[in-house]
Design an enzyme around this catalytic site. Structure first.
Site, PDB file in Angstrom:
ATOM      1  N   GLY A 115       0.850  -1.184   0.000  1.00 24.01           N
ATOM      2  CA  GLY A 115       0.000   0.000   0.000  1.00 24.01           C
ATOM      3  C   GLY A 115       0.890   1.238   0.000  1.00 24.01           C
ATOM      4  N   ASP A 140      -8.156  -0.706   1.487  1.00 21.04           N
ATOM      5  CA  ASP A 140      -8.707   0.649   1.623  1.00 21.04           C
ATOM      6  C   ASP A 140      -8.990   1.335   0.277  1.00 21.04           C
ATOM      7  OD1 ASP A 140      -8.231   0.196   4.307  1.00 21.04           O
ATOM      8  OD2 ASP A 140      -6.341   1.297   4.315  1.00 21.04           O
ATOM      9  N   HIS A 285     -10.632  -6.868  11.345  1.00 20.93           N
ATOM     10  CA  HIS A 285      -9.755  -7.611  10.438  1.00 20.93           C
ATOM     11  C   HIS A 285     -10.459  -8.719   9.654  1.00 20.93           C
ATOM     12  CE1 HIS A 285      -7.103  -5.373  13.029  1.00 20.93           C
ATOM     13  NE2 HIS A 285      -6.208  -5.451  12.065  1.00 20.93           N
TER      14      HIS A 285
HETATM   15  O1  F6P Z   1      -4.620  -0.289   5.590  1.00 18.63           O
HETATM   16  C1  F6P Z   1      -5.349  -1.443   5.793  1.00 18.63           C
HETATM   17  C2  F6P Z   1      -5.936  -1.456   7.174  1.00 18.63           C
HETATM   18  O2  F6P Z   1      -6.661  -2.644   7.307  1.00 18.63           O
HETATM   19  C3  F6P Z   1      -6.782  -0.229   7.516  1.00 18.63           C
HETATM   20  O3  F6P Z   1      -8.050  -0.272   6.949  1.00 18.63           O
HETATM   21  C4  F6P Z   1      -6.750  -0.285   9.028  1.00 18.63           C
HETATM   22  O4  F6P Z   1      -6.895   0.990   9.605  1.00 18.63           O
HETATM   23  C5  F6P Z   1      -5.371  -0.804   9.312  1.00 18.63           C
HETATM   24  O5  F6P Z   1      -4.923  -1.470   8.152  1.00 18.63           O
HETATM   25  C6  F6P Z   1      -5.308  -1.746  10.482  1.00 18.63           C
HETATM   26  O6  F6P Z   1      -3.996  -2.116  10.665  1.00 18.63           O
HETATM   27  P1  F6P Z   1      -3.491  -3.191  11.717  1.00 18.63           P
HETATM   28  O7  F6P Z   1      -3.394  -4.489  10.990  1.00 18.63           O
HETATM   29  O8  F6P Z   1      -2.162  -2.677  12.126  1.00 18.63           O
HETATM   30  O9  F6P Z   1      -4.488  -3.236  12.830  1.00 18.63           O
END
Ligand code: F6P
Length: 369
Positions: A115, A140, A285
């Protein structure tokens, strides 16, 4: 003969394995060798984390979620926290070491799947002389210069399916259900799933919201005999008076920001203001897991094959992208300039309005679009 290395960086997204599959097969056809670096740049620092990828290694992985290479959204190699002999944490720039190991291992190209954060790092390596090609990944959908990132379609499908399921329980109890979805500072997941999943209210970061309007929509539903409502809130949504919801405490727009909490805030305000029985849930997630949809699979396979075609033509410093249904190459530097936001004059926003969805602010400045 060429020797390629692939890495997957940042949060995982459905379709990562499909890109790896396509790269390995496309290289095999050309008689080239492919290696995978574990957890981003791990393989450049420890040979045990550099893995030869053969057809056997990738058999059947195109439909699997996650990444066989592992990923991390911590430890930018340009500023990596490392424990010194005294047990103190020091921030170290490992980029020169990585670059010289890349050359020492005899690689011709690094295909970086990531990303904006991972592609920004990849671009810094490109500026240092590493031949790099980027592949746009993120649920996203917030990367510039590509119509779509892979992973987004799967996340939207997961969120839509969840909304479909919530309708029956919300209706049975005459409740308001508030669903917080991912997307960081962009409202793509919320908008697409909210429209497709029959939401009454969709709150996105691009349109700061007014609780009065949200509650009015819920009251209006009641008045018209629909005693339940579904509210979709993007994790990065902000109130009209500028309140943001950051569990991580870091600076906005940076990795250490952990968005979350806006769904519960919206639910508690609805409960207080309307006295309706209200529940909130965070999809979290779940949106990143599972098999990629057919759309994401195909997109990821196309991205992987297109990346190898660029290597063949010795074109580097580019990101493969989808533009008007076609595979194109765009400068990596352009893709990471800014995050792609929901365009408020798009027909999706108009569709939401036309079918009576409340976007949290009917009067705001955004209406000028
Ligand atoms: O960028 C992808 C994403 O899933 C976002 O939508 C979210 O804010 C973030 O990553 C969550 O990240 P982590 O896996 O660190 O909780």
């Amino acid at each position: 003969m060429k020797k390629i290395v692939i890495s997957t960086g940042g949060g995982d997204a459905p379709g990562l394995n499909a890109v790896i599959y396509a790269v390995v097969h496309s290289c095999y056809k050309r008689g080239w060798e492919v290696y995978g670096s574990r957890s981003g740049y791990g393989g450049f620092l420890d040979i045990d984390d550099m893995k030869r990828l053969t057809l056997k290694e990738v058999a059947g992985i195109y439909s699997m979620g996650g990444t066989i290479l592992g990923s991390t959204n911590k430890g930018n190699p340009f500023s990596k926290p490392v424990e010194n002999l005294a047990g103190e944490i020091q921030v170290v720039d490992m980029s020169d070491r990585i670059l010289s190991n890349f050359n020492r291992m005899g690689f011709d190209c690094h295909i970086a799947i990531g990303g904006d954060g991972s592609l920004e790092i990849a671009n810094r390596f490109a500026e240092k002389g590493m031949p790099v090609i980027g592949v746009p990944k993120t649920i996203d959908n917030d990367l510039q210069e590509t119509d779509r990132t892979f992973g987004f379609d799967t996340a939207v499908s997961t969120a839509t399916e969840a909304l479909d399921k919530l309708h029956s329980t919300a209706k049975s109890h005459d409740r308001v259900m508030v669903v917080e979805v991912m997307g960081r500072d962009s409202g793509w997941i919320a908008l697409y799933s909210g429209i497709s999943g029959g939401a009454d209210v969709i709150l996105i970061p691009e349109i700061p919201f007014d609780m009065e309007e949200v509650c009015e929509k819920i009251a209006d539903n009641d008045l018209h005999g629909k005693q339940y409502s579904i509210v979709v809130v993007a994790e990065g949504a902000v109130t009209k008076d500028g309140q943001i919801f950051n569990k991580g405490g870091g600076e906005l727009g940076r990795e250490e920001v952990v968005l979350g909490g806006v769904g519960e805030y919206v639910a508690s305000e609805i409960r207080k203001r309307t006295e309706k029985d209200t529940r909130s849930l965070v999809l979290g997630h779940l949106q990143r897991g599972g098999s990629p949809t057919t759309f994401d699979r195909l997109l990821a396979l196309r991205f992987g094959a297109a990346a190898v075609r660029l290597v063949q033509e010795n074109i580097f410093g580019q990101m493969v992208a989808l533009a008007n249904s076609k595979m194109v190459a765009v400068p990596l530097a352009d893709a990471i300039k800014a995050r792609k936001k929901v365009n408020l004059d798009s027909d999706k926003v108009l569709t939401a309005q036309d079918i009576g969805i409340c976007l949290g602010d009917s009067e705001g400045k955004w209406r000028e679009f």
